[in-house]
Design a protein around this motif. Structure first.
Motif, PDB file in Angstrom:
ATOM      1  N   LEU A 133       0.879  -1.243   0.103  1.00  0.00           N
ATOM      2  CA  LEU A 133       0.073   0.093   0.001  1.00  0.00           C
ATOM      3  C   LEU A 133       1.003   1.193   0.235  1.00  0.00           C
ATOM      4  CD1 LEU A 133      -2.659  -0.879   2.529  1.00  0.00           C
ATOM      5  CD2 LEU A 133      -3.136  -0.938   0.092  1.00  0.00           C
ATOM      6  N   ALA A 134       1.877   1.316   0.879  1.00  0.00           N
ATOM      7  CA  ALA A 134       3.106   2.418   0.970  1.00  0.00           C
ATOM      8  C   ALA A 134       3.359   2.769  -0.635  1.00  0.00           C
ATOM      9  CB  ALA A 134       4.117   2.210   1.949  1.00  0.00           C
ATOM     10  N   LEU A 135       3.838   1.412  -1.315  1.00  0.00           N
ATOM     11  CA  LEU A 135       4.409   1.628  -2.647  1.00  0.00           C
ATOM     12  C   LEU A 135       3.459   2.100  -3.590  1.00  0.00           C
ATOM     13  CD1 LEU A 135       6.955   0.868  -4.211  1.00  0.00           C
ATOM     14  CD2 LEU A 135       5.841  -1.327  -4.707  1.00  0.00           C
ATOM     15  N   LEU A 136       2.090   1.800  -3.453  1.00  0.00           N
ATOM     16  CA  LEU A 136       1.100   2.215  -4.486  1.00  0.00           C
ATOM     17  C   LEU A 136       0.838   4.015  -4.042  1.00  0.00           C
ATOM     18  CD1 LEU A 136      -1.531  -0.553  -4.074  1.00  0.00           C
ATOM     19  CD2 LEU A 136      -0.247   0.183  -6.164  1.00  0.00           C
ATOM     20  N   ALA A 137       1.062   4.134  -2.912  1.00  0.00           N
ATOM     21  CA  ALA A 137       0.984   5.750  -2.482  1.00  0.00           C
ATOM     22  C   ALA A 137       2.084   6.312  -3.159  1.00  0.00           C
ATOM     23  CB  ALA A 137       0.888   5.776  -0.878  1.00  0.00           C
ATOM     24  N   GLY A 138       3.314   5.767  -2.996  1.00  0.00           N
ATOM     25  CA  GLY A 138       4.629   6.387  -3.741  1.00  0.00           C
ATOM     26  C   GLY A 138       4.512   6.662  -5.096  1.00  0.00           C
ATOM     27  N   LEU A 139       3.929   5.460  -5.899  1.00  0.00           N
ATOM     28  CA  LEU A 139       3.831   5.431  -7.248  1.00  0.00           C
ATOM     29  C   LEU A 139       2.761   6.576  -7.589  1.00  0.00           C
ATOM     30  CD1 LEU A 139       4.401   4.300  -9.955  1.00  0.00           C
ATOM     31  CD2 LEU A 139       2.463   2.588  -9.437  1.00  0.00           C
ATOM     32  N   LEU A 140       2.071   6.712  -6.896  1.00  0.00           N
ATOM     33  CA  LEU A 140       0.861   7.818  -7.174  1.00  0.00           C
ATOM     34  C   LEU A 140       1.523   9.158  -7.074  1.00  0.00           C
ATOM     35  CD1 LEU A 140      -2.117   8.751  -7.608  1.00  0.00           C
ATOM     36  CD2 LEU A 140      -2.392   8.519  -5.248  1.00  0.00           C
ATOM     37  N   GLY A 141       2.287   9.249  -6.004  1.00  0.00           N
ATOM     38  CA  GLY A 141       3.113  10.485  -5.719  1.00  0.00           C
ATOM     39  C   GLY A 141       4.030  10.663  -6.962  1.00  0.00           C
ATOM     40  N   VAL A 142       4.946   9.629  -7.534  1.00  0.00           N
ATOM     41  CA  VAL A 142       5.779   9.830  -8.677  1.00  0.00           C
ATOM     42  C   VAL A 142       4.855  10.083  -9.909  1.00  0.00           C
ATOM     43  CG1 VAL A 142       7.108   8.584 -10.265  1.00  0.00           C
ATOM     44  CG2 VAL A 142       7.471   8.449  -7.597  1.00  0.00           C
ATOM     45  N   VAL A 143       4.075   9.483 -10.093  1.00  0.00           N
ATOM     46  CA  VAL A 143       2.852  10.072 -11.185  1.00  0.00           C
ATOM     47  C   VAL A 143       2.508  11.533 -11.163  1.00  0.00           C
ATOM     48  CG1 VAL A 143       0.752   9.715 -12.560  1.00  0.00           C
ATOM     49  CG2 VAL A 143       2.224   7.746 -11.739  1.00  0.00           C
ATOM     50  N   LEU A 144       2.048  11.851  -9.969  1.00  0.00           N
ATOM     51  CA  LEU A 144       1.418  13.359  -9.702  1.00  0.00           C
ATOM     52  C   LEU A 144       2.668  14.214 -10.011  1.00  0.00           C
ATOM     53  CD1 LEU A 144      -0.807  13.111  -6.815  1.00  0.00           C
ATOM     54  CD2 LEU A 144      -1.297  13.218  -9.029  1.00  0.00           C
TER      55      LEU A 144
ATOM     56  N   LEU B  33      15.280  18.058  -9.080  1.00  0.00           N
ATOM     57  CA  LEU B  33      15.157  16.577  -9.210  1.00  0.00           C
ATOM     58  C   LEU B  33      16.064  15.861  -8.354  1.00  0.00           C
ATOM     59  CD1 LEU B  33      15.516  16.817 -13.249  1.00  0.00           C
ATOM     60  CD2 LEU B  33      13.351  16.051 -11.690  1.00  0.00           C
ATOM     61  N   PHE B  34      17.404  15.940  -8.038  1.00  0.00           N
ATOM     62  CA  PHE B  34      18.074  15.542  -6.986  1.00  0.00           C
ATOM     63  C   PHE B  34      17.251  15.300  -5.682  1.00  0.00           C
ATOM     64  CE2 PHE B  34      21.536  15.320  -3.850  1.00  0.00           C
ATOM     65  CZ  PHE B  34      22.079  14.015  -4.264  1.00  0.00           C
ATOM     66  N   ALA B  35      16.838  16.311  -5.185  1.00  0.00           N
ATOM     67  CA  ALA B  35      15.838  16.048  -4.178  1.00  0.00           C
ATOM     68  C   ALA B  35      14.881  15.239  -4.221  1.00  0.00           C
ATOM     69  CB  ALA B  35      15.229  17.501  -3.729  1.00  0.00           C
ATOM     70  N   ALA B  36      14.112  15.009  -5.455  1.00  0.00           N
ATOM     71  CA  ALA B  36      13.105  14.075  -5.651  1.00  0.00           C
ATOM     72  C   ALA B  36      13.814  12.601  -5.722  1.00  0.00           C
ATOM     73  CB  ALA B  36      12.433  14.453  -7.055  1.00  0.00           C
ATOM     74  N   GLY B  37      15.059  12.504  -6.282  1.00  0.00           N
ATOM     75  CA  GLY B  37      15.548  11.132  -6.297  1.00  0.00           C
ATOM     76  C   GLY B  37      15.784  10.491  -4.939  1.00  0.00           C
ATOM     77  N   LEU B  38      16.298  11.724  -3.959  1.00  0.00           N
ATOM     78  CA  LEU B  38      16.553  11.133  -2.668  1.00  0.00           C
ATOM     79  C   LEU B  38      15.183  10.754  -2.054  1.00  0.00           C
ATOM     80  CD1 LEU B  38      19.221  13.735  -1.354  1.00  0.00           C
ATOM     81  CD2 LEU B  38      19.601  11.506  -1.773  1.00  0.00           C
ATOM     82  N   ALA B  39      14.158  11.693  -2.176  1.00  0.00           N
ATOM     83  CA  ALA B  39      12.817  11.148  -1.561  1.00  0.00           C
ATOM     84  C   ALA B  39      12.213   9.768  -2.146  1.00  0.00           C
ATOM     85  CB  ALA B  39      11.677  12.302  -1.884  1.00  0.00           C
ATOM     86  N   ILE B  40      12.467   9.667  -3.432  1.00  0.00           N
ATOM     87  CA  ILE B  40      11.927   8.270  -4.034  1.00  0.00           C
ATOM     88  C   ILE B  40      12.770   7.266  -3.329  1.00  0.00           C
ATOM     89  CG2 ILE B  40      11.945   6.893  -6.148  1.00  0.00           C
ATOM     90  CD1 ILE B  40      11.405   9.264  -7.413  1.00  0.00           C
TER      91      ILE B  40
ATOM     92  N   LEU C  20      13.769   1.722  -7.821  1.00  0.00           N
ATOM     93  CA  LEU C  20      14.339   2.965  -7.840  1.00  0.00           C
ATOM     94  C   LEU C  20      14.766   3.541  -9.277  1.00  0.00           C
ATOM     95  CD1 LEU C  20      15.358   5.405  -6.486  1.00  0.00           C
ATOM     96  CD2 LEU C  20      17.626   4.437  -6.047  1.00  0.00           C
ATOM     97  N   GLY C  21      15.262   2.663 -10.112  1.00  0.00           N
ATOM     98  CA  GLY C  21      15.386   2.839 -11.365  1.00  0.00           C
ATOM     99  C   GLY C  21      14.167   2.942 -12.376  1.00  0.00           C
ATOM    100  N   VAL C  22      13.136   2.422 -12.046  1.00  0.00           N
ATOM    101  CA  VAL C  22      12.164   2.162 -12.964  1.00  0.00           C
ATOM    102  C   VAL C  22      11.276   3.467 -12.584  1.00  0.00           C
ATOM    103  CG1 VAL C  22       9.735   1.160 -13.253  1.00  0.00           C
ATOM    104  CG2 VAL C  22      12.144  -0.370 -13.325  1.00  0.00           C
ATOM    105  N   LEU C  23      11.027   3.746 -11.141  1.00  0.00           N
ATOM    106  CA  LEU C  23      10.113   4.792 -10.681  1.00  0.00           C
ATOM    107  C   LEU C  23      10.851   6.269 -11.129  1.00  0.00           C
ATOM    108  CD1 LEU C  23       8.985   4.059  -7.166  1.00  0.00           C
ATOM    109  CD2 LEU C  23       7.765   3.755  -9.332  1.00  0.00           C
TER     110      LEU C  23
END
Length: 469
Positions: A181-192, A252-259, A427-430
């Motif tokens: 469920l956390a991964l799905l929420a993270g995927l939604l955040g990545v898409v947004l 983008l670097f900060a986004a990478g650290l967050a992911i 990480l690479g795919v997201l």
């Protein structure tokens, strides 16, 4: 899980078959599969075949028949109530989305029916969509039988093979559900995040414009606006562009650290690390000197920096062919500078890799697996953007095979753990998903603006008639 198995084993065998068949059939026939996927039921059936409560052959046959019955009922419901459903929800869904769904099913045909069986939500909706779209039942039945047989057999056999360690699996299952469920929420955040980047190709400038609306910044602008204007004129447009690109890359670097941080939490709480030893021992038992030497050669050739150079070359050629280029962050990292996010990802993976005494508690990201996954996906994305559909499918299929092959090769050699490999590949795919969604969002926005503007008519000037010779 142990209490559930103990209680189920006390039930009559016929009841177990009947209840499991109703759940599997009802997943598509009654649409509650949108909330309760059927894999859990099939895994439980597999556990029971290992314990001797059920027989493997009859269980496989009963679950396959149940799934086929449920899909047939869903197909008939789509054929009968499809037009009524579109008429009732057409104004909400929109005719454009219905047309795209029909076009997708017409393009994929039976292959879409087969693939949908492996996706939790898709296998509930696709039979109805196929029936509403007028697909012949004979064609639907053949592809659906192939999908059902492979999906049911794979799920039950997985539960059967895990029977020896079902206590471990049951203990991990609850943690894995929360992690999923956390991964799905993270995927939604990545898409947004990708959609926001597509709407704002210069993220730093967009954030500054929003910050300018804040009262303190608005007060500074009113008081020192002339000074800021003179400073901007002094810097010039070229340096302004470079500063904007640098600020965007920092974001983008900060986004990478967050992911990476999100994936570390997800994988750590999924219980996948409990299987590292068993999977590592399985690969070790099958390792031979000749095969290990050959695999080492392949892994040495397919490395992160080699793929980054390949991405840079392909991106440069495609950017030169598709000139002119736009001067914003998304255009740079999506064309000639497609290798830059990969370099940033390598740095992120190195910074978030686990070291020291707490390495067993954290997730040791594999830099090679992360960069390889992102590089192969980026190559497929670059090639498929301007290619026809068969070429695009071949590119993404080759990328998926390459990612899985390199990850399995490194596991075979004992260079990585299962949990670290899964985290690095995700990480690479997201990381690639962010740019894929951003590019698609911007293309759609540009297309909508051009469509609303209408065709550009040439200016009507006074022309002198051409006299015949």
């Amino acid at each position: 899980m142990h209490d559930l198995l103990t209680w189920v084993q006390g039930l009559p065998t016929l009841w177990i078959y009947l209840v499991a068949a109703l759940i599997v059939a009802g997943e598509t026939a009654v649409i509650f599969g949108l909330l309760v996927p059927g894999e859990a039921t099939l895994l439980l059936v597999g556990f029971l075949t290992y314990n001797g409560t059920l027989r493997l052959g009859p269980a496989l046959l009963a679950m396959i028949v149940a799934a086929l019955v449920g899909d047939t009922l869903a197909f008939r419901a789509g054929r009968r109530y499809g037009p009524r459903l579109r008429a009732g929800l057409g104004h909400r869904v929109g005719p454009g989305r219905w047309s795209r769904a029909d076009a997708m099913l017409a393009r994929l045909g039976g292959r879409g029916v087969f693939a949908a069986r492996w996706v939790a939500f898709a296998r509930t909706l696709v039979p109805r969509l196929a029936g509403a779209a007028g697909m012949p039942y004979r064609r639907f039945a053949l592809w659906n039988l192939a999908g059902v047989a492979t999906w049911v057999a794979g799920s039950i056999l997985l539960g059967h093979l895990a029977g020896e360690s079902y206590d471990t699996v049951s203990r991990v299952l609850g943690r894995a559900t929360g992690a999923a469920l956390a991964l799905l929420a993270g995927l939604l955040g990545v898409v947004l995040a990708g959609r926001w980047l597509g709407r704002n190709p210069d993220p730093a400038r967009a954030l500054l414009s929003r910050a300018a609306a804040l009262p303190p910044v608005r007060w500074l602008g009113a008081r020192y606006g002339v000074l800021f204007f003179l400073l901007a004129m002094r810097i010039g447009p070229a340096w302004t562009l470079l500063l904007n690109l640098a600020a965007g890359l920092l974001l983008l670097f900060a986004a990478g650290l967050a992911i990476a941080g999100l994936l570390a939490v997800v994988v750590r709480n999924s219980g996948l690390a409990a299987l590292d030893g068993a999977i590592g021992a399985w690969f070790t038992a099958r390792r031979t000197p000749d095969a290990a030497d050959a695999t080492l050669v392949v892994v040495s050739l397919v490395r992160g920096w080699v793929l980054i150079v390949l991405v840079a070359m392909v991106a440069a050629v495609l950017a030169w062919r598709n000139r002119p280029l736009r001067t914003d962050l998304l255009s740079v990292v999506g064309t000639a500078g497609a290798f830059v996010p990969l370099v940033m990802l390598a740095v992120v993976a190195e910074l978030t890799g686990a070291t020291g005494d707490g390495a067993h508690e954290a997730v040791p990201f594999s830099t090679q697996n992360a960069v390889v996954a992102a590089s192969l996906c980026t190559l497929a994305w670059l090639v498929s953007r301007s290619a026809r559909w068969p070429v695009a499918v071949a590119a993404w299929t080759a990328a998926a095979a390459g990612v899985l092959g390199v990850a399995a090769a490194r596991l075979y050699l004992g260079l990585e753990t299962t949990s670290g490999t899964a985290a690095a590949v995700l990480l690479g795919v997201l990381w690639t998903v962010v740019f894929v969604v951003a590019w698609a969002t911007r293309d759609r926005a540009v297309g909508d603006r051009e469509q609303s503007a209408g065709p550009v008519r040439p200016a009507q000037g006074h022309r002198r008639p051409v006299e015949p010779c």
